[in-house]
Design a protein around this motif. Structure first.
Motif, PDB file in Angstrom:
ATOM      1  N   VAL A 124      38.258  68.874  22.585  1.00 54.40           N
ATOM      2  CA  VAL A 124      38.801  67.681  23.232  1.00 54.40           C
ATOM      3  C   VAL A 124      38.419  67.620  24.709  1.00 54.40           C
ATOM      4  CG1 VAL A 124      41.025  68.713  23.881  1.00 54.40           C
ATOM      5  CG2 VAL A 124      40.902  66.242  23.429  1.00 54.40           C
ATOM      6  N   LEU A 125      38.268  66.408  25.203  1.00 53.01           N
ATOM      7  CA  LEU A 125      38.095  66.128  26.621  1.00 53.01           C
ATOM      8  C   LEU A 125      39.142  65.077  26.975  1.00 53.01           C
ATOM      9  CD1 LEU A 125      36.578  66.077  29.371  1.00 53.01           C
ATOM     10  CD2 LEU A 125      35.061  64.351  28.355  1.00 53.01           C
ATOM     11  N   MET A 126      39.977  65.376  27.972  1.00 46.28           N
ATOM     12  CA  MET A 126      40.985  64.409  28.411  1.00 46.28           C
ATOM     13  C   MET A 126      40.706  63.995  29.841  1.00 46.28           C
ATOM     14  SD  MET A 126      44.540  65.641  26.764  1.00 46.28           S
ATOM     15  CE  MET A 126      44.666  65.938  25.007  1.00 46.28           C
ATOM     16  N   ILE A 127      40.769  62.687  30.063  1.00 50.04           N
ATOM     17  CA  ILE A 127      40.466  62.096  31.358  1.00 50.04           C
ATOM     18  C   ILE A 127      41.620  61.174  31.738  1.00 50.04           C
ATOM     19  CG2 ILE A 127      38.863  60.607  32.614  1.00 50.04           C
ATOM     20  CD1 ILE A 127      36.765  61.391  30.375  1.00 50.04           C
ATOM     21  N   ARG A 128      42.182  61.388  32.929  1.00 45.38           N
ATOM     22  CA  ARG A 128      43.234  60.479  33.398  1.00 45.38           C
ATOM     23  C   ARG A 128      42.596  59.120  33.658  1.00 45.38           C
ATOM     24  NH1 ARG A 128      48.277  61.457  35.811  1.00 45.38           N
ATOM     25  NH2 ARG A 128      47.714  63.663  35.822  1.00 45.38           N
ATOM     26  N   ALA A 129      43.149  58.088  33.016  1.00 44.52           N
ATOM     27  CA  ALA A 129      42.583  56.743  33.128  1.00 44.52           C
ATOM     28  C   ALA A 129      43.515  55.789  33.868  1.00 44.52           C
ATOM     29  CB  ALA A 129      42.280  56.194  31.736  1.00 44.52           C
ATOM     30  N   GLY A 130      44.652  56.257  34.281  1.00 39.92           N
ATOM     31  CA  GLY A 130      45.623  55.451  35.005  1.00 39.92           C
ATOM     32  C   GLY A 130      46.795  56.334  35.387  1.00 39.92           C
ATOM     33  N   GLU A 131      47.757  55.747  36.074  1.00 37.77           N
ATOM     34  CA  GLU A 131      48.880  56.541  36.551  1.00 37.77           C
ATOM     35  C   GLU A 131      49.590  57.275  35.417  1.00 37.77           C
ATOM     36  OE1 GLU A 131      52.929  56.096  39.236  1.00 37.77           O
ATOM     37  OE2 GLU A 131      51.716  54.314  38.807  1.00 37.77           O
ATOM     38  N   HIS A 132      49.742  56.620  34.291  1.00 41.48           N
ATOM     39  CA  HIS A 132      50.416  57.226  33.136  1.00 41.48           C
ATOM     40  C   HIS A 132      49.596  57.014  31.867  1.00 41.48           C
ATOM     41  CE1 HIS A 132      53.964  57.930  35.553  1.00 41.48           C
ATOM     42  NE2 HIS A 132      53.878  56.697  35.972  1.00 41.48           N
ATOM     43  N   LEU A 133      48.277  57.091  31.984  1.00 39.15           N
ATOM     44  CA  LEU A 133      47.394  56.825  30.854  1.00 39.15           C
ATOM     45  C   LEU A 133      46.289  57.864  30.793  1.00 39.15           C
ATOM     46  CD1 LEU A 133      46.431  54.997  28.511  1.00 39.15           C
ATOM     47  CD2 LEU A 133      45.157  53.685  30.218  1.00 39.15           C
ATOM     48  N   MET A 134      46.083  58.419  29.603  1.00 39.54           N
ATOM     49  CA  MET A 134      45.055  59.425  29.393  1.00 39.54           C
ATOM     50  C   MET A 134      44.070  58.928  28.330  1.00 39.54           C
ATOM     51  SD  MET A 134      44.602  62.529  30.694  1.00 39.54           S
ATOM     52  CE  MET A 134      46.209  63.186  31.080  1.00 39.54           C
ATOM     53  N   LEU A 135      42.774  59.066  28.618  1.00 41.81           N
ATOM     54  CA  LEU A 135      41.729  58.827  27.629  1.00 41.81           C
ATOM     55  C   LEU A 135      41.405  60.182  27.011  1.00 41.81           C
ATOM     56  CD1 LEU A 135      39.568  57.079  26.235  1.00 41.81           C
ATOM     57  CD2 LEU A 135      38.064  57.572  28.187  1.00 41.81           C
ATOM     58  N   SER A 136      41.585  60.288  25.714  1.00 45.20           N
ATOM     59  CA  SER A 136      41.364  61.546  24.994  1.00 45.20           C
ATOM     60  C   SER A 136      40.176  61.368  24.055  1.00 45.20           C
ATOM     61  CB  SER A 136      42.627  61.896  24.198  1.00 45.20           C
ATOM     62  OG  SER A 136      42.419  63.044  23.423  1.00 45.20           O
ATOM     63  N   LEU A 137      39.135  62.152  24.285  1.00 44.67           N
ATOM     64  CA  LEU A 137      37.944  62.129  23.441  1.00 44.67           C
ATOM     65  C   LEU A 137      38.009  63.377  22.575  1.00 44.67           C
ATOM     66  CD1 LEU A 137      35.535  61.058  26.285  1.00 44.67           C
ATOM     67  CD2 LEU A 137      36.571  59.604  24.543  1.00 44.67           C
ATOM     68  N   TRP A 138      38.277  63.170  21.295  1.00 43.51           N
ATOM     69  CA  TRP A 138      38.648  64.229  20.378  1.00 43.51           C
ATOM     70  C   TRP A 138      37.561  64.421  19.333  1.00 43.51           C
ATOM     71  CZ3 TRP A 138      43.757  63.593  17.118  1.00 43.51           C
ATOM     72  CH2 TRP A 138      44.125  64.820  16.588  1.00 43.51           C
ATOM     73  N   ASP A 139      37.152  65.654  19.132  1.00 46.45           N
ATOM     74  CA  ASP A 139      36.149  65.946  18.113  1.00 46.45           C
ATOM     75  C   ASP A 139      36.568  65.314  16.782  1.00 46.45           C
ATOM     76  OD1 ASP A 139      33.785  67.682  17.141  1.00 46.45           O
ATOM     77  OD2 ASP A 139      35.434  68.162  15.763  1.00 46.45           O
ATOM     78  N   GLU A 140      35.659  64.613  16.143  1.00 44.79           N
ATOM     79  CA  GLU A 140      36.033  63.848  14.940  1.00 44.79           C
ATOM     80  C   GLU A 140      36.572  64.707  13.805  1.00 44.79           C
ATOM     81  OE1 GLU A 140      31.583  63.097  13.043  1.00 44.79           O
ATOM     82  OE2 GLU A 140      32.517  61.510  14.218  1.00 44.79           O
ATOM     83  N   ARG A 141      36.154  65.965  13.711  1.00 51.98           N
ATOM     84  CA  ARG A 141      36.705  66.826  12.650  1.00 51.98           C
ATOM     85  C   ARG A 141      38.195  67.078  12.881  1.00 51.98           C
ATOM     86  NH1 ARG A 141      31.802  68.785  14.132  1.00 51.98           N
ATOM     87  NH2 ARG A 141      32.825  70.248  15.506  1.00 51.98           N
ATOM     88  N   GLY A 142      38.570  67.371  14.109  1.00 52.10           N
ATOM     89  CA  GLY A 142      39.977  67.560  14.441  1.00 52.10           C
ATOM     90  C   GLY A 142      40.765  66.273  14.283  1.00 52.10           C
ATOM     91  N   PHE A 143      40.147  65.161  14.677  1.00 48.73           N
ATOM     92  CA  PHE A 143      40.773  63.846  14.520  1.00 48.73           C
ATOM     93  C   PHE A 143      41.092  63.585  13.056  1.00 48.73           C
ATOM     94  CE2 PHE A 143      40.753  59.297  13.863  1.00 48.73           C
ATOM     95  CZ  PHE A 143      41.343  58.762  15.008  1.00 48.73           C
ATOM     96  N   GLU A 144      40.079  63.784  12.204  1.00 46.62           N
ATOM     97  CA  GLU A 144      40.257  63.517  10.776  1.00 46.62           C
ATOM     98  C   GLU A 144      41.297  64.432  10.144  1.00 46.62           C
ATOM     99  OE1 GLU A 144      36.482  61.572   8.714  1.00 46.62           O
ATOM    100  OE2 GLU A 144      36.031  63.571   9.506  1.00 46.62           O
ATOM    101  N   SER A 145      41.362  65.680  10.587  1.00 41.21           N
ATOM    102  CA  SER A 145      42.327  66.596   9.981  1.00 41.21           C
ATOM    103  C   SER A 145      43.761  66.195  10.303  1.00 41.21           C
ATOM    104  CB  SER A 145      42.058  68.036  10.419  1.00 41.21           C
ATOM    105  OG  SER A 145      42.403  68.220  11.772  1.00 41.21           O
TER     106      SER A 145
END
Length: 139
Positions: free
Chosen positions: A38-59
């Motif tokens: 996973v890669l998490m990026i703060r996108a706002g004061e209370h907002l996170m953009l989470s880029l999650w490996d699709e295998r983990g996402f699917e599980s």
């Protein structure tokens, strides 16, 4: 339930490739990076953009729809000027975004263009006129 979004999570094929694009290419800052997961990026004061490996996402979430066509979602980054729209689209082109469209004046009065990230998610870079456009911009 409060009217807000805390996380936007996108399933990605290669977390490291996404990191190169967003962190190294666009110059964003990571909040959390776990290689291969996973890669998490703060996108706002209370907002996170989470880029999650699709295998983990699917599980956890379930099977990902695959096939032709675009993912039926866009993400938007609003700016104050048309020159800023053009500058960001130029940066996206330099770091290998594909596709990158030219910005155009829209019928509704805005000026926008799109680029695709490494997994095909479309980012709209926009100037929105009026109070809604002002609402989404930082002070």
């Amino acid at each position: 339930m409060d009217q807000r979004i805390s996380f936007i999570t996108l399933a990605v094929a290669d977390v490291e490739r996404s990191r190169r694009f967003y962190i190294d290419g666009l110059g964003w800052r990571e909040e959390l990076f776990v290689p291969g997961e996973v890669l998490m990026i703060r996108a706002g004061e209370h907002l996170m953009l989470s880029l999650w490996d699709e295998r983990g996402f699917e599980s956890e979430v379930g099977p990902i729809r695959r096939g032709d066509g675009l993912v039926p979602v866009t993400l938007a980054h609003n700016v104050r000027t048309e020159a800023q729209v053009d500058e960001i689209l130029s940066l996206a082109r330099r770091i290998g975004a594909d596709p990158v469209g030219e910005a155009i004046k829209r019928d509704w009065g805005g000026y926008t263009g799109y680029f695709g990230d490494p997994d095909g998610y479309r980012w709209e870079i926009a100037v929105n006129p009026g109070p809604t456009g002002e609402l989404v911009l930082p002070d």
